[in-house]
Scaffold this motif. Structure first.
Motif, mmCIF file in Angstrom:
data_model
loop_
_atom_site.group_PDB
_atom_site.id
_atom_site.type_symbol
_atom_site.label_atom_id
_atom_site.label_comp_id
_atom_site.label_asym_id
_atom_site.label_seq_id
_atom_site.Cartn_x
_atom_site.Cartn_y
_atom_site.Cartn_z
ATOM 1 N N GLN A 79 -2.910 3.266 2.176
ATOM 2 C CA GLN A 79 -3.385 3.343 0.804
ATOM 3 C C GLN A 79 -4.124 4.661 0.566
ATOM 4 O O GLN A 79 -3.942 5.304 -0.466
ATOM 5 N N LYS A 80 -4.940 5.058 1.518
ATOM 6 C CA LYS A 80 -5.664 6.319 1.391
ATOM 7 C C LYS A 80 -4.707 7.501 1.410
ATOM 8 O O LYS A 80 -4.877 8.470 0.674
ATOM 9 N N THR A 118 -6.173 -9.921 2.341
ATOM 10 C CA THR A 118 -6.195 -8.471 2.535
ATOM 11 C C THR A 118 -7.588 -7.932 2.805
ATOM 12 O O THR A 118 -7.755 -6.951 3.521
ATOM 13 N N GLU A 119 -8.610 -8.577 2.238
ATOM 14 C CA GLU A 119 -9.979 -8.082 2.396
ATOM 15 C C GLU A 119 -10.708 -8.727 3.568
ATOM 16 O O GLU A 119 -11.531 -8.090 4.231
ATOM 17 N N ASP A 174 -6.787 -7.596 12.156
ATOM 18 C CA ASP A 174 -7.601 -6.429 11.787
ATOM 19 C C ASP A 174 -6.772 -5.158 11.883
ATOM 20 O O ASP A 174 -6.949 -4.223 11.090
ATOM 21 N N LYS A 193 -2.603 2.242 -5.585
ATOM 22 C CA LYS A 193 -3.186 0.916 -5.702
ATOM 23 C C LYS A 193 -2.083 -0.100 -5.440
ATOM 24 O O LYS A 193 -0.926 0.145 -5.711
ATOM 25 N N ALA A 203 0.809 -1.192 0.000
ATOM 26 C CA ALA A 203 0.000 0.000 0.000
ATOM 27 C C ALA A 203 0.837 1.233 0.000
ATOM 28 O O ALA A 203 0.356 2.310 -0.189
ATOM 29 N N ILE A 217 -2.966 -0.922 6.492
ATOM 30 C CA ILE A 217 -2.815 -0.982 5.039
ATOM 31 C C ILE A 217 -3.799 -0.030 4.370
ATOM 32 O O ILE A 217 -3.451 0.720 3.460
ATOM 33 N N ARG A 218 -5.051 -0.072 4.835
ATOM 34 C CA ARG A 218 -6.070 0.817 4.261
ATOM 35 C C ARG A 218 -5.712 2.284 4.480
ATOM 36 O O ARG A 218 -5.862 3.116 3.572
ATOM 37 N N GLN A 219 -5.233 2.599 5.673
ATOM 38 C CA GLN A 219 -4.858 3.977 5.974
ATOM 39 C C GLN A 219 -3.710 4.447 5.092
ATOM 40 O O GLN A 219 -3.719 5.565 4.585
ATOM 41 N N ARG A 264 -4.667 -4.888 8.704
ATOM 42 C CA ARG A 264 -5.533 -4.528 7.582
ATOM 43 C C ARG A 264 -5.891 -3.049 7.635
ATOM 44 O O ARG A 264 -5.934 -2.365 6.606
ATOM 45 N N SER A 265 -6.131 -2.549 8.837
ATOM 46 C CA SER A 265 -6.459 -1.135 9.014
ATOM 47 C C SER A 265 -5.291 -0.242 8.628
ATOM 48 O O SER A 265 -5.462 0.793 7.968
#
Length: 218
Positions: free
Chosen positions: A134-135, A198-199, A124, A140, A12, A130-132, A127-128
């Motif tokens: 990425q944003k 990842t999801e 979790d 991508k 990410a 990674i999302r942060q 995963r959080s």
């Protein structure tokens, strides 16, 4: 570009770059009810290892990779940057958990309980992160995971793989495979399996063939 890590995860961070989680684990540790921490390779593809104007200095890509990896994996250790054919790669080591009966750690590879085999989990919390990341970077990523399993037991083990690339060929879900005693064999997880990690936090890589038959008979 292509995909690469569980890491998995770290991808990410660098826009358009490949990241690969590549642990090597013992079969006995996967099957153990006692969790164990080991170091796993995490490889990030970068444009260059060194600065364009001064080869004595690291490139901005490597600097950014160090920053991003440390943001996601607080215990990550930078090892080196090297060239492999035409690609430059930054190598890190991160701790992962192998074995255990209960979920623990940010990345865990353990037995599939009643069905035996091997499952890969991520927390979790990871995963959080990674999302942060990425944003924050608007990037991508398509992580890939490659797991090398050393059969350190005294006998071959028949397994049922769930869609992997091994021995230079693709194995469809529910394909028979054998872990040879005394041999290290590498499984590259499918895109679907990596997406499940990842999801949704985890995926089943393989089942023990004999235990799977026992469950069917019940």
């Amino acid at each position: 570009m292509k995909k690469i890590l569980i890491g998995l995860m770290s991808v990410a961070l660098l826009s358009g770059c490949k990241v690969e989680l590549a642990p090597t684990v013992n079969l006995s540790d996967i099957n153990s009810e006692t969790a164990k921490t080991v170091q796993s390779k995490l490889v990030v593809e970068v444009m260059s290892c060194t600065n364009y104007n001064d080869s004595r200095q690291e490139s901005s890509d490597v600097t950014e990779a160090k920053k991003t990896i440390s943001n996601i994996f607080t215990d990550a250790k930078y090892i080196e940057c090297y060239r492999e054919k035409m690609d430059s790669k930054a190598l890190f080591e991160i701790p992962i958990t192998v074995g255990g009966k209960d979920s623990t750690g940010d990345i865990q590879i353990r037995n599939g309980e009643s069905g035996g085999g091997m499952i890969v989990f991520i927390s979790d919390n990871l995963r959080s992160k990674i999302r942060q990341q990425q944003k924050a970077s608007f990037s991508k990523f398509n992580p890939s995971v490659q797991i090398t399993v050393k059969n350190d037991l005294d006998k071959n083990q028949d397994i049922v793989v769930h869609g992997v690339f091994a021995d230079a060929k693709n194995y469809l879900p529910y394909s028979w495979y054998q872990l040879v005693a005394g041999k290290a064999q590498t499984f590259k997880l499918s895109d679907v399996s990596v997406l499940a990690i990842t999801e949704h936090g985890g995926t089943l890589v393989y089942e023990d063939y004999d235990k799977r038959l026992e469950i069917k008979k019940q």
